[in-house]
Design a protein around this motif. Structure first.
Motif, short mmCIF file in Angstrom:
data_model
loop_
_atom_site.label_atom_id
_atom_site.label_comp_id
_atom_site.label_asym_id
_atom_site.label_seq_id
_atom_site.Cartn_x
_atom_site.Cartn_y
_atom_site.Cartn_z
N VAL A 126 0.77 -1.36 0.24
CA VAL A 126 0.24 0.09 0.11
C VAL A 126 0.96 1.36 -0.04
O VAL A 126 0.36 2.30 -0.62
CB VAL A 126 -0.98 0.01 1.25
N ALA A 127 2.07 1.26 0.45
CA ALA A 127 3.02 2.23 0.72
C ALA A 127 3.35 2.66 -0.84
O ALA A 127 3.52 3.59 -1.41
CB ALA A 127 4.04 2.12 1.45
N LEU A 128 3.70 1.46 -1.52
CA LEU A 128 4.00 1.77 -3.06
C LEU A 128 3.03 2.26 -3.77
O LEU A 128 3.20 2.75 -4.84
CB LEU A 128 4.72 0.34 -3.56
N TRP A 129 1.69 1.77 -3.42
CA TRP A 129 0.47 2.18 -4.27
C TRP A 129 0.34 3.63 -4.09
O TRP A 129 -0.09 4.39 -4.99
CB TRP A 129 -0.64 1.28 -3.56
N VAL A 130 0.47 4.08 -2.97
CA VAL A 130 0.55 5.34 -2.63
C VAL A 130 1.49 6.37 -3.34
O VAL A 130 1.19 7.57 -4.10
CB VAL A 130 0.86 5.84 -1.15
N VAL A 131 2.80 5.90 -3.49
CA VAL A 131 3.68 6.52 -4.35
C VAL A 131 3.28 6.52 -5.92
O VAL A 131 3.33 7.39 -6.59
CB VAL A 131 5.14 5.67 -4.31
N ARG A 132 2.69 5.43 -6.21
CA ARG A 132 2.39 5.23 -7.80
C ARG A 132 1.42 6.25 -8.01
O ARG A 132 1.00 7.02 -8.72
CB ARG A 132 2.03 3.70 -7.96
N ILE A 133 0.25 5.96 -7.03
CA ILE A 133 -0.97 6.93 -7.35
C ILE A 133 -0.72 8.56 -7.51
O ILE A 133 -1.37 9.27 -8.00
CB ILE A 133 -2.12 6.56 -6.41
N ARG A 134 0.37 8.81 -6.72
CA ARG A 134 0.79 10.22 -6.45
C ARG A 134 1.46 10.87 -7.91
O ARG A 134 1.13 11.91 -8.33
CB ARG A 134 1.68 10.72 -5.25
N ARG A 135 1.89 9.61 -8.54
CA ARG A 135 2.99 10.02 -9.82
C ARG A 135 2.05 9.55 -11.05
O ARG A 135 2.28 10.02 -12.20
CB ARG A 135 4.15 9.17 -9.82
N ALA A 136 1.15 8.75 -10.83
CA ALA A 136 0.26 8.15 -11.88
C ALA A 136 -0.47 9.17 -12.72
O ALA A 136 -1.31 9.87 -12.11
CB ALA A 136 -0.57 6.88 -11.59
N ARG A 137 -0.41 9.16 -13.96
CA ARG A 137 -1.34 9.91 -14.98
C ARG A 137 -2.66 9.41 -14.90
O ARG A 137 -3.62 10.05 -15.09
CB ARG A 137 -0.80 10.11 -16.40
N ARG A 138 -2.93 8.08 -14.80
CA ARG A 138 -4.11 7.31 -14.82
C ARG A 138 -4.47 6.63 -13.48
O ARG A 138 -4.09 5.63 -13.37
CB ARG A 138 -4.33 6.38 -16.09
#
Length: 472
Positions: free
Chosen positions: A179-191
């Motif tokens: 979930v920590a990686l998910w937070v990092v991804r969702i902050r950077r993800a365009r979609r």
């Protein structure tokens, strides 16, 4: 679960460390988590399956009258004398409702630990409907016991139990890292939508990753809950949890069965009939074994009913020594639970000790309710449906993780790549100290995590050292 590698950067040591930890830990414990999730899904609905498989033993024609327990116990004893001579009655569970049977439990040499033989008696006619070995205070019949064994040890005995403890302990950590990686991804993800709802328009790795990430978000709370409640059954971590509960007076109270002691309410310590009964032994009594007669069961139950033990589901325990009282415990596991208990002197039918659900400390209540929820009994069918969905979601995450690893393999390779090592070597001093502190705390509470985390850090350091020497 196994995760795809990501580019490294000097400023992103912590996400890189989480990614490598998430990948390697998932790779190591993934097989057991997959088996545990699938067997857990079956275990959640096992009571319903047992009602079909063992319908003859569990049910009886509804009767307008119920025979005294003395007659039912006598019938069970005559049956045991013919088929299992030498067994002795240890507990009786009266039929909780019309159309169900009474269980008369017997000790028997040769049965596995925490296992007794149950003779099922028609309460209307005292006809014996059969006998089966049952496990633990939950009264698991052979099918559910087998599923539970697969769930806990992969049928590998002590080695399997150790691996399962490691996997159950890591499940929560891997989930939090994910979930920590998910937070990092969702902050950077365009979609961002694909990190919450799977994107079926994508193809290949991107589609699998979308399903892995979205599934992980939806089952996160379930994975954390199952991990936290599951480790209470484990050996090393379970002992630590028990020690903490004891030190903080969070244990469930138990009735005092010592005859001649003043009546108490809410006093005593766990007596082995709690949520983890059967996992730890106790000292053998020094007094002589009591003389037990069938009519005592009616006497003791009547005294308990007069003392407000009014749940339909009760267990009547025969003492193991003549200087101990009988106990009658409510055993209603569904919400609202009924857990009151009394100790009764069979000589004069006097209640000598009692404990009520209201006497339980808050954390003892939470532990009991958590275990019941983990087993799928607290809220009945809705509880079982949620557990099945969570278990299948966890199993799917494992599969998606391995598929992602395979999809990101280098051309011509047979296996995927692990995320780059060296994150901890690039961490600032405070980062290394923080990781060391967290690792020490985890190791103190979850010893198998401490050992495997140490191995992970050592391997990571060796990989970095070897890689550096080769580039010189």
């Amino acid at each position: 679960m196994p995760h795809a590698p990501a580019p490294t950067s000097s400023a992103g040591w912590f996400p890189q460390l989480l990614l490598r930890l998430h990948f390697l830990a998932g790779l190591f414990v993934g097989p057991f988590i997959l088996v545990a999730a699938l067997s857990g899904a079956v275990y959640a609905v096992a009571p319903s399956i047992e009602r079909v498989v063992y319908a003859h033993e569990l049910t009886a024609p509804a009767s307008a009258t119920t025979m005294p327990l003395a007659d039912q116990v006598s019938a069970a004893e005559r049956y045991v004398d013919r088929h299992h001579p030498g067994d002795s009655v240890t507990e009786v569970r009266p039929a909780p409702s019309a159309g169900t049977t009474t269980r008369v439990m017997f000790t028997e040499e040769g049965l596995a630990a925490s296992t007794t033989r149950a003779v099922f008696v028609d309460p209307g006619t005292a006809e014996v409907r059969g006998d089966l070995p049952v496990y633990g205070t939950s009264g698991s019949l052979p099918f559910r016991t087998w599923v539970s064994t697969v769930h806990r040890s992969l049928l590998l005995g002590d080695v399997g139990r150790l691996y399962s403890e490691t996997a159950a302990s890591w499940l929560g950590i891997v989930s939090l890292a994910g979930v920590a990686l998910w937070v990092v991804r969702i902050r950077r993800a365009r979609r961002k939508r694909e990190l919450v709802i799977p994107d079926n328009r994508a193809r290949g790795y991107r589609r699998t990753f979308s399903w892995h990430a979205a599934t992980g978000v939806w089952v996160l709370l379930g994975a954390l809950f199952l991990s936290a409640t599951g480790i209470t059954w484990s050996h090393f971590a379970g002992d630590n949890v028990t020690a903490i509960r004891s030190a903080l007076s969070w244990q469930a109270p138990a009735v005092d069965t010592t005859l001649g002691a003043p009546a108490t309410t809410g006093a005593g310590t766990t007596d082995g009939h709690g949520e983890h009964a059967g996992h730890h032994g106790s000292d053998a009594p020094t007094a002589a074994a009591p003389v037990v007669t069938p009519d005592q069961f009616d006497t003791v139950l009547s005294a308990a009913r007069a003392a407000d033990i009014d749940a339909a589901e009760v267990r009547i325990h025969v003492p193991t020594a003549s200087d101990q009282a009988w106990t009658v415990e409510e055993s209603k596991q569904t919400w609202p639970v009924a857990m009151d208990a009394v100790a009764v002197d069979p000589a004069d039918a006097q209640v000598v000790s009692e404990v009520h659900w209201s006497d339980y400390p808050l954390m003892a209540k939470a532990a009991k309710l958590g275990v019941n929820t983990h087993m799928g009994v607290l809220f009945g069918l809705p509880n079982q449906i949620v557990l099945v969905l969570a278990a299948l979601g966890i199993a799917a995450m494992v599969v998606f993780g391995y598929v992602m690893w395979w999809q990101r393999r280098p051309a011509g390779a047979r296996t995927g790549r692990a995320p780059a090592a060296g994150a901890l070597a690039r961490a600032p001093g405070w980062g290394v100290a923080l990781v060391a502190l967290v690792a020490a705390l985890l190791g103190a509470l979850l010893p198998t995590v401490g050992v495997t985390l140490l191995l992970f850090l050592l391997v990571d350091a060796v990989v970095v050292t070897v890689g550096a020497s080769r580039t010189r």
